[in-house]
Design an enzyme around this catalytic site. Structure first.
Site, PDB file in Angstrom:
ATOM      1  N   GLY A  22       6.668   5.121   8.389  1.00 58.13           N
ATOM      2  CA  GLY A  22       5.833   6.318   8.476  1.00 58.13           C
ATOM      3  C   GLY A  22       6.012   6.983   9.826  1.00 58.13           C
ATOM      4  O   GLY A  22       7.040   6.811  10.487  1.00 58.13           O
TER       5      GLY A  22
ATOM      6  N   CYS B  83      13.325  10.891   6.959  1.00 59.87           N
ATOM      7  CA  CYS B  83      13.221  10.450   8.359  1.00 59.87           C
ATOM      8  C   CYS B  83      14.534  10.654   9.110  1.00 59.87           C
ATOM      9  O   CYS B  83      14.538  10.982  10.287  1.00 59.87           O
ATOM     10  CB  CYS B  83      12.818   8.995   8.408  1.00 59.87           C
ATOM     11  SG  CYS B  83      13.877   7.972   7.386  1.00 59.87           S
TER      12      CYS B  83
ATOM     13  N   GLU C 234       9.465   1.356  10.911  1.00 61.39           N
ATOM     14  CA  GLU C 234      10.509   2.350  10.639  1.00 61.39           C
ATOM     15  C   GLU C 234       9.831   3.704  10.790  1.00 61.39           C
ATOM     16  O   GLU C 234       9.037   4.098   9.939  1.00 61.39           O
ATOM     17  CB  GLU C 234      11.033   2.198   9.206  1.00 61.39           C
ATOM     18  CG  GLU C 234      11.516   0.814   8.835  1.00 61.39           C
ATOM     19  CD  GLU C 234      12.889   0.500   9.402  1.00 61.39           C
ATOM     20  OE1 GLU C 234      13.622   1.449   9.730  1.00 61.39           O
ATOM     21  OE2 GLU C 234      13.217  -0.685   9.526  1.00 61.39           O
TER      22      GLU C 234
ATOM     23  N   LYS D  19       0.850  -1.201   0.000  1.00 63.93           N
ATOM     24  CA  LYS D  19       0.000   0.000   0.000  1.00 63.93           C
ATOM     25  C   LYS D  19       0.878   1.240   0.000  1.00 63.93           C
ATOM     26  O   LYS D  19       1.484   1.585   1.007  1.00 63.93           O
ATOM     27  CB  LYS D  19      -0.913   0.046   1.233  1.00 63.93           C
ATOM     28  CG  LYS D  19      -1.954   1.144   1.108  1.00 63.93           C
ATOM     29  CD  LYS D  19      -2.412   1.712   2.432  1.00 63.93           C
ATOM     30  CE  LYS D  19      -1.783   3.012   2.819  1.00 63.93           C
ATOM     31  NZ  LYS D  19      -1.915   4.133   1.899  1.00 63.93           N
TER      32      LYS D  19
ATOM     33  N   GLU E 275       9.156  16.287  15.412  1.00 59.57           N
ATOM     34  CA  GLU E 275       9.595  16.103  14.025  1.00 59.57           C
ATOM     35  C   GLU E 275       8.770  17.029  13.118  1.00 59.57           C
ATOM     36  O   GLU E 275       7.552  16.896  13.037  1.00 59.57           O
ATOM     37  CB  GLU E 275       9.395  14.646  13.596  1.00 59.57           C
ATOM     38  CG  GLU E 275       9.926  14.385  12.210  1.00 59.57           C
ATOM     39  CD  GLU E 275       9.655  12.960  11.725  1.00 59.57           C
ATOM     40  OE1 GLU E 275       8.524  12.486  11.882  1.00 59.57           O
ATOM     41  OE2 GLU E 275      10.587  12.348  11.178  1.00 59.57           O
TER      42      GLU E 275
ATOM     43  N   GLY F 157       2.458   4.495  13.529  1.00 60.81           N
ATOM     44  CA  GLY F 157       3.141   3.237  13.867  1.00 60.81           C
ATOM     45  C   GLY F 157       2.615   2.643  15.162  1.00 60.81           C
ATOM     46  O   GLY F 157       2.413   1.430  15.281  1.00 60.81           O
TER      47      GLY F 157
HETATM   48  P1  TAP Z   1       2.155   8.490   7.890  1.00 60.12           P
HETATM   49  O1  TAP Z   1       1.082   9.485   7.901  1.00 60.12           O
HETATM   50  O2  TAP Z   1       2.420   7.739   9.126  1.00 60.12           O
HETATM   51  O3  TAP Z   1       1.777   7.481   6.696  1.00 60.12           O
HETATM   52  C1  TAP Z   1       2.607   6.430   6.307  1.00 60.12           C
HETATM   53  C2  TAP Z   1       1.764   5.370   5.623  1.00 60.12           C
HETATM   54  O4  TAP Z   1       0.850   4.846   6.565  1.00 60.12           O
HETATM   55  C3  TAP Z   1       0.930   5.892   4.464  1.00 60.12           C
HETATM   56  O5  TAP Z   1       0.836   4.909   3.474  1.00 60.12           O
HETATM   57  C4  TAP Z   1      -0.407   6.128   5.130  1.00 60.12           C
HETATM   58  O6  TAP Z   1      -1.494   6.116   4.228  1.00 60.12           O
HETATM   59  C5  TAP Z   1      -0.469   4.948   6.059  1.00 60.12           C
HETATM   60  N1  TAP Z   1      -1.417   5.096   7.169  1.00 60.12           N
HETATM   61  C6  TAP Z   1      -1.964   6.233   7.669  1.00 60.12           C
HETATM   62  N2  TAP Z   1      -2.828   5.923   8.666  1.00 60.12           N
HETATM   63  C7  TAP Z   1      -2.825   4.570   8.801  1.00 60.12           C
HETATM   64  C8  TAP Z   1      -3.498   3.654   9.642  1.00 60.12           C
HETATM   65  N3  TAP Z   1      -4.358   4.054  10.583  1.00 60.12           N
HETATM   66  N4  TAP Z   1      -3.243   2.329   9.503  1.00 60.12           N
HETATM   67  C9  TAP Z   1      -2.374   1.888   8.585  1.00 60.12           C
HETATM   68  N5  TAP Z   1      -1.708   2.718   7.731  1.00 60.12           N
HETATM   69  C10 TAP Z   1      -1.918   4.040   7.844  1.00 60.12           C
HETATM   70  O7  TAP Z   1       3.533   9.095   7.461  1.00 60.12           O
HETATM   71  P2  TAP Z   1       3.830  10.056   6.250  1.00 60.12           P
HETATM   72  O8  TAP Z   1       3.324  11.394   6.597  1.00 60.12           O
HETATM   73  O9  TAP Z   1       3.374   9.428   4.984  1.00 60.12           O
HETATM   74  O10 TAP Z   1       5.433  10.024   6.231  1.00 60.12           O
HETATM   75  C11 TAP Z   1       6.181  10.787   7.067  1.00 60.12           C
HETATM   76  C12 TAP Z   1       6.659  10.034   8.276  1.00 60.12           C
HETATM   77  O11 TAP Z   1       7.324   8.849   7.885  1.00 60.12           O
HETATM   78  C13 TAP Z   1       7.664  10.797   9.090  1.00 60.12           C
HETATM   79  O12 TAP Z   1       7.376  10.676  10.442  1.00 60.12           O
HETATM   80  C14 TAP Z   1       8.989  10.128   8.774  1.00 60.12           C
HETATM   81  O13 TAP Z   1       9.965  10.267   9.737  1.00 60.12           O
HETATM   82  C15 TAP Z   1       8.565   8.736   8.577  1.00 60.12           C
HETATM   83  N6  TAP Z   1       9.532   8.010   7.754  1.00 60.12           N
HETATM   84  C16 TAP Z   1      10.355   7.146   8.380  1.00 60.12           C
HETATM   85  C17 TAP Z   1      11.293   6.458   7.649  1.00 60.12           C
HETATM   86  C18 TAP Z   1      12.176   5.491   8.349  1.00 60.12           C
HETATM   87  S1  TAP Z   1      12.993   4.445   7.448  1.00 60.12           S
HETATM   88  N7  TAP Z   1      12.310   5.458   9.628  1.00 60.12           N
HETATM   89  C19 TAP Z   1      11.401   6.643   6.281  1.00 60.12           C
HETATM   90  C20 TAP Z   1      10.543   7.538   5.675  1.00 60.12           C
HETATM   91  C21 TAP Z   1       9.600   8.219   6.440  1.00 60.12           C
HETATM   92  P3  TAP Z   1      -2.072   7.443   3.526  1.00 60.12           P
HETATM   93  O14 TAP Z   1      -1.025   8.478   3.604  1.00 60.12           O
HETATM   94  O15 TAP Z   1      -2.351   6.973   2.155  1.00 60.12           O
HETATM   95  O16 TAP Z   1      -3.318   7.800   4.262  1.00 60.12           O
END
Ligand code: TAP
Length: 489
Positions: free
Chosen positions: A228, A284, A250, A175, A385, A233
């Protein structure tokens, strides 16, 4: 006419799209570039069932390691043929620069090749027989792997999960983040043209709250690998308790970049800029807290601010752009809110701080590289963050102060030390409670090294051999070489 995106289920591109649709936006122009289906919970469950059936049929799980490696290499070759398209789509959908997207695409292809090579290394173990007992230790796929990825590295994060999950012999359901599905679709096109059996790899599009939540809760998913935010998480971990599926997380970071007075200052400034502004800070592992020893604090800030102001911000596909757009208007507004909070908290805004609208940038989501100085540890801009091109520069006095400030965070993803004294640098980096660290460098890593965080930055490790282990069960097989009654009773 908007391009209509499709899901890939059971080896077919699904045309009978669900009723609900989502516009996909180019963050550099604000234009709608495509329309994506939003799968329902029922459709997600159906896709999970497909993955489960193919796993139980053994069409992939029962292949030899050599056969699986060959398919991974086919995928890598197809991606190499499509690399220009992958780069262009990543730039168009995520807003990052072509240089950033190129590095991601190369890394992604390399990840498939790495896991193909790792499959050539035998990991099963045969222990020396004890009496008449011969013990084997073998690794087996877990079953159905639910892979949930964020929008900041849509291609790379997808591949960092797909490659080890398939290498291990699982069936998968990917996804992508709803707003950035384009390159994941391209990867599935590349997989479709290989010997991967139908139904083993499935792509489902839709929101986290519906599709992601269904994956996390499903009793038919055996492992969920999520990248995410820490908040989501935590929710995934709770949702996974129903069938106690394995969870790999992660998550976010607020990583310290420690600059000692004896560092080569120009090198430190250069890497500190790269550490925070690469990917517009939507990384991240960004070095979002720079800690500078007080003897060089003023000089460092002066040089850093001057160079930050020179960064050329613009559309990712423009040859002069060094920093691209923020992924969405919603996320841009969340970063601007943090900048507002920083000013209210009394931090000094030393550079940037505003949305950029001149020179044709008004339709896109562009933000100036932003630097705050004179911050204190209790400020929200220091603790939370922000996930954008916003950095805080803190002052420290002694080595012990640096370590204490660096570790004064709930996160533990990344960190760096700059010093010409290698002994001190090593001593300090070993005290930093984080999983991905550097000495006199930033961001550059090797696919063979495990990737992940301490504390609230996650559970488990991606990449490296440990990345494969996240998708494998370990079994002991105890064989009686001389069966006869034991006579215990
Ligand atoms: P999130 O909002 O957490 O979303 C990540 C993924 O989870 C998306 O596909 C999102 O779907 C999905 N998601 C949202 N709510 C969910 C739920 N209730 N159940 C299951 N899945 C759900 O993060 P983001 O804003 O996309 O990315 C930024 C974050 O990712 C930052 O905190 C960053 O630090 C972290 N990140 C960490 C790493 C590593 S390796 N540690 C790498 C990259 C990013 P939708 O967006 O489609 O709703």
């Amino acid at each position: 006419m908007k391009q209509q995106l499709r899901q890939y289920i059971n080896g077919q591109w699904v045309d009978d799209a669900p009723v609900e649709k989502k516009d996909i936006i180019n963050p550099a122009t604000g234009e709608v570039i495509a329309e994506a289906p939003r799968a329902s919970a029922e459709q997600t469950e159906e896709a999970i069932r497909t993955a489960k059936e193919t796993f139980e049929a053994g069409v992939w799980a029962d292949k030899t390691r050599q056969e699986r490696a060959e398919v991974l290499l086919q995928i890598a070759d197809n991606m190499q043929d499509q690399i220009d398209a992958l780069i262009a789509l990543e730039v168009e959908n995520n807003g990052k620069t072509t240089a950033d997207a190129q590095a991601d695409a190369e890394d992604a292809i390399n990840t498939f090749r790495y896991y193909a090579s790792l499959l050539q290394t035998a990991t099963d173990q045969s222990l020396e027989p004890m009496d008449d007992m011969q013990t084997l230790i073998v690794k087996e796929p877990m079953g159905v792997a639910g892979l949930i990825v964020p929008w900041n590295f849509p291609l790379l994060m997808s591949v960092w999960k797909i490659a080890p999950a398939l290498a291990a012999g699982n069936s998968i359901l990917l996804k992508p983040a709803e707003i950035t599905p384009m390159t994941a679709i391209k990867v599935f096109e590349c997989m479709d043209q290989t010997d991967l059996p139908k139904g083993v790899a499935n792509l489902i599009l839709g929101s986290g709250s519906v599709v992601g939540q269904t994956i996390a809760e499903s009793d038919d998913v055996d492992v969920v690998s999520f990248t995410g935010s820490t908040g989501v998480g935590r929710g995934i971990m709770q949702a996974a308790t129903g069938n106690l599926k394995k969870v790999s997380l992660e998550l976010g970071g607020k990583s310290p970049n420690i600059i000692f007075a004896d560092a080569d200052i120009d090198t430190a400034v250069d890497y500190a800029l790269f550490g925070i502004f690469m990917g517009a800070g939507q990384v991240c592992s960004s070095g979002s807290r720079i800690l500078v020893q007080d003897d060089i604090y003023d000089t460092f800030v002066e040089k850093f601010v001057a160079q930050a102001k020179e960064i050329k911000v613009g559309p990712g596909d423009h040859p002069t752009s060094q920093m691209g757009a923020i992924v969405s208007e919603e996320h841009l507004n969340s970063i601007l809110e943090y900048i507002h909070i920083g000013k209210e908290e009394g931090a000094v805004l030393a550079a940037g701080g505003a949305r950029m609208t001149k020179d044709g940038l008004d339709k896109g989501f562009f933000l100036e590289p932003t630097v705050f100085t004179d911050v204190t540890s209790d400020m929200r801009i220091v603790r939370e963050e922000i996930f954008g091109p916003v950095v805080v520069i803190q002052r420290f006095h002694t080595e012990a102060d640096a370590i204490a400030i660096a570790n004064d965070t709930d996160y533990g993803l990344a960190g760096a030390v700059f010093s010409e004294d290698q002994n001190k640098a090593l001593r300090v980096i070993k005290k930093v409670r984080a999983g991905i660290t550097w000495v006199n460098s930033y961001h550059l890593t090797d696919v063979q090294a495990p990737w992940g965080g301490y504390k609230q930055s996650g559970i488990g490790r991606g990449l490296g051999p440990q990345g494969l282990d996240e998708y494998q069960e370990v079994k002991q097989i105890n064989m009686n070489l001389n069966p006869k009654p034991m006579g215990w009773f």
